[in-house]
Scaffold this motif. Sequence first.
Motif, PDB file in Angstrom:
ATOM      1  N   MET A 273       9.112  -3.370   4.062  1.00  0.00           N
ATOM      2  CA  MET A 273      10.283  -2.787   3.310  1.00  0.00           C
ATOM      3  C   MET A 273      10.002  -1.565   2.495  1.00  0.00           C
ATOM      4  O   MET A 273       9.012  -1.277   2.065  1.00  0.00           O
ATOM      5  N   ILE A 274      11.036  -0.749   2.303  1.00  0.00           N
ATOM      6  CA  ILE A 274      10.677   0.418   1.960  1.00  0.00           C
ATOM      7  C   ILE A 274      10.612   0.730   0.374  1.00  0.00           C
ATOM      8  O   ILE A 274      11.011  -0.216  -0.179  1.00  0.00           O
TER       9      ILE A 274
ATOM     10  N   HIS B  29       4.377   0.849   9.355  1.00  0.00           N
ATOM     11  CA  HIS B  29       3.947   0.636   8.040  1.00  0.00           C
ATOM     12  C   HIS B  29       3.633   2.123   7.380  1.00  0.00           C
ATOM     13  O   HIS B  29       3.905   2.945   8.137  1.00  0.00           O
TER      14      HIS B  29
ATOM     15  N   ASP C 241       3.858  -6.579   5.658  1.00  0.00           N
ATOM     16  CA  ASP C 241       4.759  -5.787   5.542  1.00  0.00           C
ATOM     17  C   ASP C 241       4.635  -4.505   6.669  1.00  0.00           C
ATOM     18  O   ASP C 241       3.883  -3.734   6.522  1.00  0.00           O
TER      19      ASP C 241
ATOM     20  N   GLU D 171      10.743   2.552   9.381  1.00  0.00           N
ATOM     21  CA  GLU D 171      11.485   1.971   8.270  1.00  0.00           C
ATOM     22  C   GLU D 171      11.297   2.316   7.035  1.00  0.00           C
ATOM     23  O   GLU D 171      11.661   2.485   6.093  1.00  0.00           O
ATOM     24  N   GLU D 172       9.730   2.567   6.858  1.00  0.00           N
ATOM     25  CA  GLU D 172       9.169   2.970   5.566  1.00  0.00           C
ATOM     26  C   GLU D 172       9.493   4.385   5.168  1.00  0.00           C
ATOM     27  O   GLU D 172       9.400   4.895   3.977  1.00  0.00           O
TER      28      GLU D 172
ATOM     29  N   GLN E  55       8.546  -8.532   5.881  1.00  0.00           N
ATOM     30  CA  GLN E  55       7.618  -9.301   4.751  1.00  0.00           C
ATOM     31  C   GLN E  55       8.246 -10.810   4.654  1.00  0.00           C
ATOM     32  O   GLN E  55       8.817 -11.181   3.845  1.00  0.00           O
TER      33      GLN E  55
ATOM     34  N   TYR F 194       1.913  -5.562  -2.433  1.00  0.00           N
ATOM     35  CA  TYR F 194       3.098  -4.892  -1.741  1.00  0.00           C
ATOM     36  C   TYR F 194       2.576  -3.368  -1.542  1.00  0.00           C
ATOM     37  O   TYR F 194       2.406  -2.652  -2.671  1.00  0.00           O
ATOM     38  N   HIS F 195       2.595  -2.826  -0.439  1.00  0.00           N
ATOM     39  CA  HIS F 195       2.231  -1.283  -0.266  1.00  0.00           C
ATOM     40  C   HIS F 195       0.933  -1.028  -0.757  1.00  0.00           C
ATOM     41  O   HIS F 195       0.824   0.262  -1.080  1.00  0.00           O
TER      42      HIS F 195
HETATM   43 ZN   LIG Z   1       7.446  -1.559   3.243  1.00  0.00          ZN
END
Ligand SMILES: [Zn+2]
Length: 529
Positions: free
Chosen positions: A1-2, A337, A357, A389-390, A418, A493-494
């Motif tokens: 997910m961005i 990613h 992710d 996507e990112e 995710q 996350y990230h």
């Molecule tokens: Zn992401």
Amino acid sequence: MIFLPFFTLACTPLLAQETQEPESQKTVAEAAVEVTFESMIESITVDDLQSHVDFLAGPETRGRGTLTPGFDKAAEYVEAQLRSYGLEPMGPEGSYRLPIELQCAVASSKAFFKVTDSRGKDRDLILGVDFMPIPGSPGTAITGDSVFVGFAIDARKEKWQDLPRKSVSGKVVFAFTREPYADNAKSKRFDGLAATDYSSLQTKAREVKSAGGIALVLVPDPGLFADEAGPIPNLTPMPLWPGFSSKRLGAIGGTAVPVLSVSRKVASEIFATDLDKYYLTILKKKKAKLIKAKGKSEVSFQAAFADASVPAYNLAARIKGSDGDGEVVVVGAHLDHVGFNHLTDKGKMRVHPGADDNASGSAALLEVAQAMAGGTPKKDILFLWFCGEENGLLGSRAYCAKPVYPHDKTVVMLNMDQIARTDPKEMNIGGLWELKSFGKLIKKLSKRISSPLKLDLDSGRELYSRSDQYSFFSKKVPGIFFFEGNINDNPVYHKPGDVAETIHTDKVMWVARLFAATAWSVAWEGQRP
Ligand SMILES: [Zn+2]
């Protein structure tokens, strides 16, 4: 997910609004037995999922940044699996790659790097081979004498200070990426394996400036970049957010002085020193030693960027349906990613493996493809693995701008992004707020497959615009978002800590099974959202 950077509000109002061989192969020839709902569900297993995630988030793919060699490695892996399942390739000439174009920041032809030796002889370095400007660098032209300092770090409390003013003032400062002992788990200095802020190229540029240096030239350190023959890899082409321009790179990764990267080979030649050996020496002696170029050598250079359209690709495969009405169920996951993520990670040069992710969703989509392969649905099923996507849903936007099936023939788009972390006993499905009866159906399917996961169909509105289903939703295609749940419960996350060893693989399996069951209910049983 961005991840939504601060400039998103300004430039994307839409978003701000809200190669190894597979172990278990099933070829078409072997799949003589017709696929049933039960056989499909049972064939989605924890072992297969874990081995897909292990590869996709493993060392070879280096975080799968879009338009990097690591992303291509991940794509080759997916392609090899699809071929072994016997799925129909949807790209040109039997390829699974659907070509798209991405707007990117690239080094412009105005960028140059020249070395002048003591006899006044010039040598022009080759862009991309010998040197690369770093996105975010000011475009000021620089000329000056050079000095190699170690890491460009002024850290008294870590007992490492390699920027003495008298040696670096007025000079172009060459230094390794990262920080001392970055790969030494036992080292107490610089926080062991965790990268401190001293690793940040923005911090280095600031320290260089405050010591009187005029520019920073980063050399890939032999610890992280042992086999790297060129400058720091993966810097460009850098996919741009929709509406963003290379002219604004300074706004996200601006540096206090111009910053470029040159290869270790070139830097070794400029300073007449084997920098691989020098690296080991300063770490052993626990002290940087300044080296000046032999004779007198001057460097001049300029960082310059331009916008360019760069060829990229999504991956696409199909199972053809029997009723011939031209309708399709699109099932997707983003394969990319953030890679080194040098801008938002402040240039600390940490790999972000992205196991959750979105190696998890990509692996799950592979398992669904294998489970359905050889089956005969009524409607067509199109499998899509997106890039970009990112960087702002770029791959799915590009697909939706030029879809394989018209949007009014796309019954639904199901997306997994995710699905491997937060509460192992819960999952969230977004996009059902206005599709109550379809939500009820999914709840029934969850019972039918005896899933132990508690379903949350209410939350996630604020996340809905941050993954690829949103590109379809924007084209009036119902987009359903299979997601792990409360993102605030995901501390990696990230982050570089999003590694394959710590995912909830059971959870991935149950999400994948429910996803497959949902796709089945539409493609085989004629249900509609
Ligand atoms: Zn992401």
